[in-house]
Scaffold this active site. Sequence first.
Site, PDB file in Angstrom:
ATOM      1  N   HIS A 177      -6.733  -0.054   2.578  1.00 29.16           N
ATOM      2  CA  HIS A 177      -6.589   1.293   3.115  1.00 29.16           C
ATOM      3  C   HIS A 177      -7.409   2.231   2.242  1.00 29.16           C
ATOM      4  CE1 HIS A 177      -4.230   5.129   3.415  1.00 29.16           C
ATOM      5  NE2 HIS A 177      -4.119   4.770   4.672  1.00 29.16           N
ATOM      6  N   ARG A 213     -10.156   0.256  11.416  1.00 29.06           N
ATOM      7  CA  ARG A 213      -9.276   1.245  12.042  1.00 29.06           C
ATOM      8  C   ARG A 213      -9.647   2.608  11.524  1.00 29.06           C
ATOM      9  NH1 ARG A 213      -3.924   3.014   9.335  1.00 29.06           N
ATOM     10  NH2 ARG A 213      -5.544   4.134   8.200  1.00 29.06           N
ATOM     11  N   HIS A 231      38.702  -1.325  17.770  1.00 30.99           N
ATOM     12  CA  HIS A 231      37.451  -2.079  17.619  1.00 30.99           C
ATOM     13  C   HIS A 231      37.755  -3.544  17.322  1.00 30.99           C
ATOM     14  CE1 HIS A 231      34.271   1.242  17.014  1.00 30.99           C
ATOM     15  NE2 HIS A 231      35.365   1.819  17.464  1.00 30.99           N
ATOM     16  N   ARG A 263       0.866  -1.190   0.000  1.00 37.98           N
ATOM     17  CA  ARG A 263       0.000   0.000   0.000  1.00 37.98           C
ATOM     18  C   ARG A 263       0.902   1.239   0.000  1.00 37.98           C
ATOM     19  NH1 ARG A 263      -0.859   4.897   2.381  1.00 37.98           N
ATOM     20  NH2 ARG A 263      -0.683   4.049   4.493  1.00 37.98           N
ATOM     21  N   GLU A 264       1.450   1.591   1.153  1.00 40.36           N
ATOM     22  CA  GLU A 264       2.378   2.734   1.191  1.00 40.36           C
ATOM     23  C   GLU A 264       3.504   2.520   0.182  1.00 40.36           C
ATOM     24  OE1 GLU A 264       2.356   5.608   3.460  1.00 40.36           O
ATOM     25  OE2 GLU A 264       3.814   6.256   1.970  1.00 40.36           O
ATOM     26  N   HIS A 315       6.374   8.814   8.709  1.00 39.38           N
ATOM     27  CA  HIS A 315       7.215   9.080   7.544  1.00 39.38           C
ATOM     28  C   HIS A 315       8.606   9.488   8.015  1.00 39.38           C
ATOM     29  CE1 HIS A 315       4.837   8.551   3.869  1.00 39.38           C
ATOM     30  NE2 HIS A 315       3.857   8.511   4.757  1.00 39.38           N
ATOM     31  N   THR A 362       2.229  12.149   8.713  1.00 42.29           N
ATOM     32  CA  THR A 362       2.146  12.082   7.257  1.00 42.29           C
ATOM     33  C   THR A 362       3.272  12.838   6.569  1.00 42.29           C
ATOM     34  OG1 THR A 362      -0.225  11.947   7.563  1.00 42.29           O
ATOM     35  CG2 THR A 362       0.551  12.515   5.353  1.00 42.29           C
ATOM     36  N   HIS A 406       1.961   5.477  12.348  1.00 43.81           N
ATOM     37  CA  HIS A 406       2.482   5.501  10.978  1.00 43.81           C
ATOM     38  C   HIS A 406       3.412   6.707  10.875  1.00 43.81           C
ATOM     39  CE1 HIS A 406       1.950   4.850   6.544  1.00 43.81           C
ATOM     40  NE2 HIS A 406       2.116   6.172   6.481  1.00 43.81           N
TER      41      HIS A 406
END
Lengths: 441, 441
Positions: free
Chosen positions: B105, B165, B323, B45-46, B228, B199, B226
């Site tokens: 969605h 939702r 390291h 979807r996204e 971004h 968003t 959600h």
Amino acid sequence: MSIPEGFQEITSTMPPLAQVNPYGPNPSDYLSNVSNFQIIESTLREGEQFANAFFSTETKIEIAKALDDFGVDYIELTSPVSSEQSRKDCEAICKLGLKAKILTHIRCHMDDARVAVETGVDGVDVVIGTSQFLRQYSHGKDMNYIAKSAVEVIEYVKSKGIEIRFSSEDSFRSDLVDLLNIYRIVDKIGVNRVGIADTVGCANPRQVYELVRTLKSVVKCDIECHFHNDTGCAIANAYTALEGGAKLIDVSVLGIGERNGITPLGGLMARMVAANREYVLSKYKLHKLRDLENLVAESVQVNIPFNNPITGFCAFTHKAGIHAKAILANPSTYEILIPSDFGLTRYIHFANRLTGWNAIKSRVDQLNLNLSDEQCKEVTNKIKKLGDVRPLNIDDVDSIIKDYHADVSTPMFKPKRNGILKIPHDLPPLDDELGKRPRYG
Amino acid sequence: MSIPEGFQEITSTMPPLAQVNPYGPNPSDYLSNVSNFQIIESTLREGEQFANAFFSTETKIEIAKALDDFGVDYIELTSPVSSEQSRKDCEAICKLGLKAKILTHIRCHMDDARVAVETGVDGVDVVIGTSQFLRQYSHGKDMNYIAKSAVEVIEYVKSKGIEIRFSSEDSFRSDLVDLLNIYRIVDKIGVNRVGIADTVGCANPRQVYELVRTLKSVVKCDIECHFHNDTGCAIANAYTALEGGAKLIDVSVLGIGERNGITPLGGLMARMVAANREYVLSKYKLHKLRDLENLVAESVQVNIPFNNPITGFCAFTHKAGIHAKAILANPSTYEILIPSDFGLTRYIHFANRLTGWNAIKSRVDQLNLNLSDEQCKEVTNKIKKLGDVRPLNIDDVDSIIKDYHADVSTPMFKPKRNGILKIPHDLPPLDDELGKRPRYG
């Protein structure tokens, strides 16, 4: 369809848009340095610990000059005891006369300190492991030995009249009392700053805030923070550290460093410009970020990640129909950053099946064609239909629009097309601007 | 050299290593879901809103199966009203009989809801913009209209017996009172969860924590978040949301989505496994992460970013001398993640001028040669010297070691070499494992 009983009608009390910055500095953070931070740029130290890095003297100088031009406050260099050339390069960069202060990063040891102060640096960053892991498996010393070494090195560096920072290593896995003890000791002697280092990248933001706030109540000097990115929190941790009262953040270009690196300069700029755009624009030449990243990426042979903040190829590309519609009306609807601040451009990606008629209408206008809203919706459906079959590019969309326009404008004079569109196949999958680069890093 | 007066000698009170997880869940977060979270996977979807994405039906099914096999809790699909094929693909994925629940969605609109419930999905994710930006420039509706639409859509979806939702959009730029009002209304009707959406990618971690905590005191249902990634905080924001009491996080593979995307699945796994390894290993097949990322990267024509959490080419590569020394003694000294949890391997990059004699001694042992510590230090200096001149690879180092070993073992029988080493030139710049890939994404 009604609002359940007991609920008021909702009336918005939001002030005008221009006055609202809810994502800016938190007024309750009275120690915050979100609007008063400095950058210690470590591409030429931490970045040299990146697997791919081999910087020649010429490359180091080129990067140092570019960092200075960008406006970083400090440039940190590899320890001069790492190798003979590392020492010579350190001396050479000190002689460039840059505006940024030059630092070198050494172990908490007199052997290293004696070499460092002779290079001409403006300051020395001293580090020693304080977690039980590092005390047991790295240097094997106890906290008393660490404290005594620190005092000796700090007093020596101070006697040479240059800046001194003392940092613990692996701070978030160190005993809190041990940490506060050693920091108080070095602060009393008079260091310029103490450092907190999330050496393994385990820290999370609220933990960072708590530690910085606590440390802030123990020392008078500035606090510097260094965050690795193993668990993806290096930018956020830097931000919360500043909220808690830290003043300086270690970064590198693209975040290059040990393993998957540290807080990236570009990502931190994105975060900070969202919080206080005026402060960031007044200090740093953001429009030079892309060139700076390209310079470093080229020298360590990596591509800019496709999803890089700001400079990722699609960071300002909007695709879904409802996004495109709103962006066309006001870019702030779906953008917290302003692409022109970085010398970059915004794109609307309308050549796909998620497109909406508002974006297509905008394209129709760009093409100097005249279609009604209903006609735009109809041609949008044609575009979606082809977009269901295969990736589209901007030429596909333009062909469909022009064809449709010709059909509706001159129905009598055109041969029937039976729905077949004159669209060249085998075109790149994206619109012109994006299609130039066939595969993104 | 002594500790200033007034300071106690420092004694460590640290408990044994195995009992310490300071970077785990915070005991003071009594609402925390850090050890009880779920994933809503939104690559389909996204991710379809990512500039490069065009998923054929076959690709969607392949990705959905791979996500299901990995163990995600929910799979979210593009709205069935986006295009005819989007609807058919949604139906096809619902028929696969996956363990993961399938969601789609949609906009908060009855036209969309009617189509969505007919596809066979297990639940519907409804979204509507609530910030003044979106209300003014996107849908143009006021909060009362939003509330009325929400009630209608929610009651309709609930009447079909599937999950629902309700999410606001651009939540962090929405008026807090408006938000809490609408969330309380939909909670009272009985949604399965409410969603908070950053968003535009502006939110910062402590702000997220505060909003989630506040919302948690207003609603009984679960909270989904959600984020971004425009300002680089999407992973950290997800973590603090869970700390504050959110239960579900939206992710996509490699974070693909609008602009530079959202919280990436792999990055979130890195964060969560550092917090509660047992919970994460019990739910998700982490050793399939790399294949899953490669599948999606290939289908959208991007490279895995060089600095990707976990699967970046050097995420488990250690370079600097100190390291490498500690890693050889105990990998936990510089690693918070265990590479074998992900089916990956740790590397020590010792072929460079930052190398230390402990790493070289380890290589000498691997080559079944016998050199004293002093001899290892001497050969390390030779390696550093060549490393100052040009990039090295593992063959360079081995040649120097073998040559040195031959010199010190049989001084009488070998011709004088005048310091010239038999090293093949024009080799790739890095050691064997790294050198196979000439340029990293």
